[in-house]
Scaffold this active site. Sequence first.
Site, PDB file in Angstrom:
ATOM      1  N   HIS A  55       0.997  -0.943  -0.051  1.00 20.12           N
ATOM      2  CA  HIS A  55       0.084  -0.004   0.063  1.00 20.12           C
ATOM      3  C   HIS A  55       0.828   1.395   0.048  1.00 20.12           C
ATOM      4  CE1 HIS A  55      -2.315  -3.098   2.079  1.00 20.12           C
ATOM      5  NE2 HIS A  55      -3.040  -2.492   1.749  1.00 20.12           N
ATOM      6  N   ASP A  58       2.368   1.930   3.399  1.00 18.76           N
ATOM      7  CA  ASP A  58       3.242   0.950   3.942  1.00 18.76           C
ATOM      8  C   ASP A  58       4.746   1.291   3.620  1.00 18.76           C
ATOM      9  OD1 ASP A  58       0.858  -0.512   4.457  1.00 18.76           O
ATOM     10  OD2 ASP A  58       1.392  -1.742   2.424  1.00 18.76           O
ATOM     11  N   MET A  89       2.541  -5.894  -7.527  1.00 23.17           N
ATOM     12  CA  MET A  89       1.396  -5.092  -7.445  1.00 23.17           C
ATOM     13  C   MET A  89       1.213  -4.323  -6.529  1.00 23.17           C
ATOM     14  SD  MET A  89      -1.318  -5.436  -4.804  1.00 23.17           S
ATOM     15  CE  MET A  89      -1.473  -6.883  -3.906  1.00 23.17           C
ATOM     16  N   GLU A 182     -10.941  -6.600  -5.263  1.00 23.68           N
ATOM     17  CA  GLU A 182     -10.692  -7.754  -4.058  1.00 23.68           C
ATOM     18  C   GLU A 182     -11.978  -7.559  -3.183  1.00 23.68           C
ATOM     19  OE1 GLU A 182      -7.264  -7.734  -1.833  1.00 23.68           O
ATOM     20  OE2 GLU A 182      -8.309  -8.892  -0.308  1.00 23.68           O
ATOM     21  N   LYS A 184     -14.837  -8.509  -0.320  1.00 20.68           N
ATOM     22  CA  LYS A 184     -14.959  -8.920   1.237  1.00 20.68           C
ATOM     23  C   LYS A 184     -16.217  -8.711   1.491  1.00 20.68           C
ATOM     24  CE  LYS A 184     -12.604  -8.921   5.535  1.00 20.68           C
ATOM     25  NZ  LYS A 184     -11.340  -8.010   6.520  1.00 20.68           N
ATOM     26  N   GLU A 218      -9.644 -13.453  -2.078  1.00 25.23           N
ATOM     27  CA  GLU A 218      -9.009 -13.994  -1.106  1.00 25.23           C
ATOM     28  C   GLU A 218      -9.874 -15.073  -0.438  1.00 25.23           C
ATOM     29  OE1 GLU A 218      -7.291 -10.909   1.525  1.00 25.23           O
ATOM     30  OE2 GLU A 218      -8.106 -12.260   3.259  1.00 25.23           O
ATOM     31  N   HIS A 221     -11.838 -14.339   2.756  1.00 25.28           N
ATOM     32  CA  HIS A 221     -12.843 -13.401   2.399  1.00 25.28           C
ATOM     33  C   HIS A 221     -14.152 -14.167   2.115  1.00 25.28           C
ATOM     34  CE1 HIS A 221     -10.142  -9.678   1.838  1.00 25.28           C
ATOM     35  NE2 HIS A 221     -10.063 -10.179   3.096  1.00 25.28           N
ATOM     36  N   ASP A 246      -5.341 -13.734  -3.351  1.00 26.94           N
ATOM     37  CA  ASP A 246      -4.612 -13.488  -2.120  1.00 26.94           C
ATOM     38  C   ASP A 246      -4.932 -14.919  -1.448  1.00 26.94           C
ATOM     39  OD1 ASP A 246      -5.530 -10.016  -1.074  1.00 26.94           O
ATOM     40  OD2 ASP A 246      -3.957 -11.228  -2.389  1.00 26.94           O
ATOM     41  N   ASP A 256     -11.848 -11.911   9.969  1.00 27.95           N
ATOM     42  CA  ASP A 256     -10.761 -12.179   8.949  1.00 27.95           C
ATOM     43  C   ASP A 256      -9.532 -12.647   9.524  1.00 27.95           C
ATOM     44  OD1 ASP A 256      -9.612 -10.185   6.404  1.00 27.95           O
ATOM     45  OD2 ASP A 256      -9.276 -12.292   6.651  1.00 27.95           O
ATOM     46  N   ASP A 258      -6.767 -14.137   8.263  1.00 27.89           N
ATOM     47  CA  ASP A 258      -5.635 -14.031   7.441  1.00 27.89           C
ATOM     48  C   ASP A 258      -4.479 -15.069   8.012  1.00 27.89           C
ATOM     49  OD1 ASP A 258      -5.944 -10.478   7.027  1.00 27.89           O
ATOM     50  OD2 ASP A 258      -6.671 -12.249   5.804  1.00 27.89           O
ATOM     51  N   ASP A 288      -1.621 -13.050   1.319  1.00 27.10           N
ATOM     52  CA  ASP A 288      -2.199 -11.945   2.366  1.00 27.10           C
ATOM     53  C   ASP A 288      -2.550 -12.564   3.373  1.00 27.10           C
ATOM     54  OD1 ASP A 288      -4.714  -9.312   1.838  1.00 27.10           O
ATOM     55  OD2 ASP A 288      -2.856  -9.412   2.944  1.00 27.10           O
TER      56      ASP A 288
HETATM   57  C1  DIG Z   1      -6.920  -6.967   2.724  1.00 24.96           C
HETATM   58  O1  DIG Z   1      -7.323  -8.326   2.405  1.00 24.96           O
HETATM   59  C2  DIG Z   1      -6.599  -6.421   1.318  1.00 24.96           C
HETATM   60  C3  DIG Z   1      -5.420  -5.357   1.859  1.00 24.96           C
HETATM   61  O2  DIG Z   1      -4.620  -5.908   2.596  1.00 24.96           O
HETATM   62  C4  DIG Z   1      -4.966  -5.038   0.423  1.00 24.96           C
HETATM   63  O3  DIG Z   1      -5.344  -3.847  -0.074  1.00 24.96           O
HETATM   64  C5  DIG Z   1      -5.297  -6.247  -0.330  1.00 24.96           C
HETATM   65  C6  DIG Z   1      -4.207  -6.681  -1.338  1.00 24.96           C
HETATM   66  O4  DIG Z   1      -3.826  -7.856  -0.990  1.00 24.96           O
HETATM   67  N1  DIG Z   1      -5.781  -7.278   0.492  1.00 24.96           N
HETATM   68 MN    MN Z   2      -8.037 -10.962   4.433  1.00 28.43          MN
HETATM   69 MN    MN Z   3      -6.587  -9.228   0.804  1.00 24.57          MN
END
Ligand code: DIG
Ligand code: MN
Ligand code: MN
Length: 387
Positions: A55, A58, A89, A182, A184, A218, A221, A246, A256, A258, A288
Amino acid sequence: MTDLTPTPADKFTFGLWTVGNAGRDPFGEPTRKPMTAPYVVQKLAALGAYGINLHDDDLVPVTASASERSRLVGDFKQALSDHGLKVPMATTNLFGDPAFKDGAFTSADARVRAYALQKTMLSMDLGHELGAELYVFWGGREGTEVDAGGKLLDSLKWFRDSLNFLADYSESQGYGYRFALEPKPNEPRGDMFLPTVGSALGFIATLDRHGLFGVNPEFAHETMSGLNFAHAVAQAIDAGKLFHVDLNDQKPGRFDQDLRFGAETLKTVFFLVQLLEQSGYTGSKHFDAHALRTEDEEGVWAFARGCMRTYLMLREKVRQFETDTEMQAALAAYRVEDPAMQALTSFTPGNAATLKGQAFDREGLGARGPGLEHIDQLTVDLLLGMR
Ligand code: DIG
Ligand code: MN
Ligand code: MN
């Protein structure tokens, strides 16, 4: 014994924010010290990763001066060059700043929507400078808790206008980005717009430059929605829209998490790897995910090694699955080929008439056993290393 050493050819990537996750959660302070971006680059390269994603915030805090930005970006680029890591990316943090508390592209405040465009353009500039060719949009704050605000339809229009604007910006700059939405379903917002892969695919069709847009599904998600992630990825592949993925893991019905790839749901993860490998997916395999809050720095690198190792082990299991004669025989028996019958399912008036008059052994069709219990047990045997 199969070589399970990750190499850049495997295209494993991590986000700066993933291995850099300091362990903060809604109920606790960080448990780990921050790491610099160049240090993260050095460590991931040593582990065999291909790339690092980010990002904007970051790497360059929104409060950084021009000289600080120059130093931070310069040090990062030097580390990338020294250690041979790519930046495939980039994405924007449109979810941390309080300005975005009620949405960024979908805020009811036109000034916030405009600021979100400015921040994203500057972030796209940074991503291009670092070599990124894919830009991800995760709408972390695009959603509601209160629908009385009356913006459900307006939000989709505002979201579309923003994405159209940014695709036009990329093309006008000659950046050549492709974009990935992406999805969610919730968290941090109570209900998020574009909650699943299916909704994102439907929304992409409404965009001006829809050919430039795909999805970044993802695992956690879709699983949060109670959906089968392998099915979601299959639909994205079928639509030619799997631009990125992801990878992580997740217990259904929870926030979430992760989790480390393969930490929880091995069978679905196996079928996901089978899909990615069999479909010839050439994009990044992006983890991710982040180490458990309990872990120290050594735990972070054990997490990163584990993500890649599990993918490689499952890729080997896919190879075994494809070469297992008993499994392949059971799969062949599962599919009943009938060329004459198949031919009738391509429409012609004649085929329709013939099919309407065709005699079927309806009871026999229902009585046939497909052998799925046997196939699934062979899969379990394979995953448990018993064949
Ligand atoms: C969260 O699942 C999102 C953020 O971390 C980011 O914007 C995106 C990219 O992997 N995943
Ligand atoms: Mn996530
Ligand atoms: Mn993600």
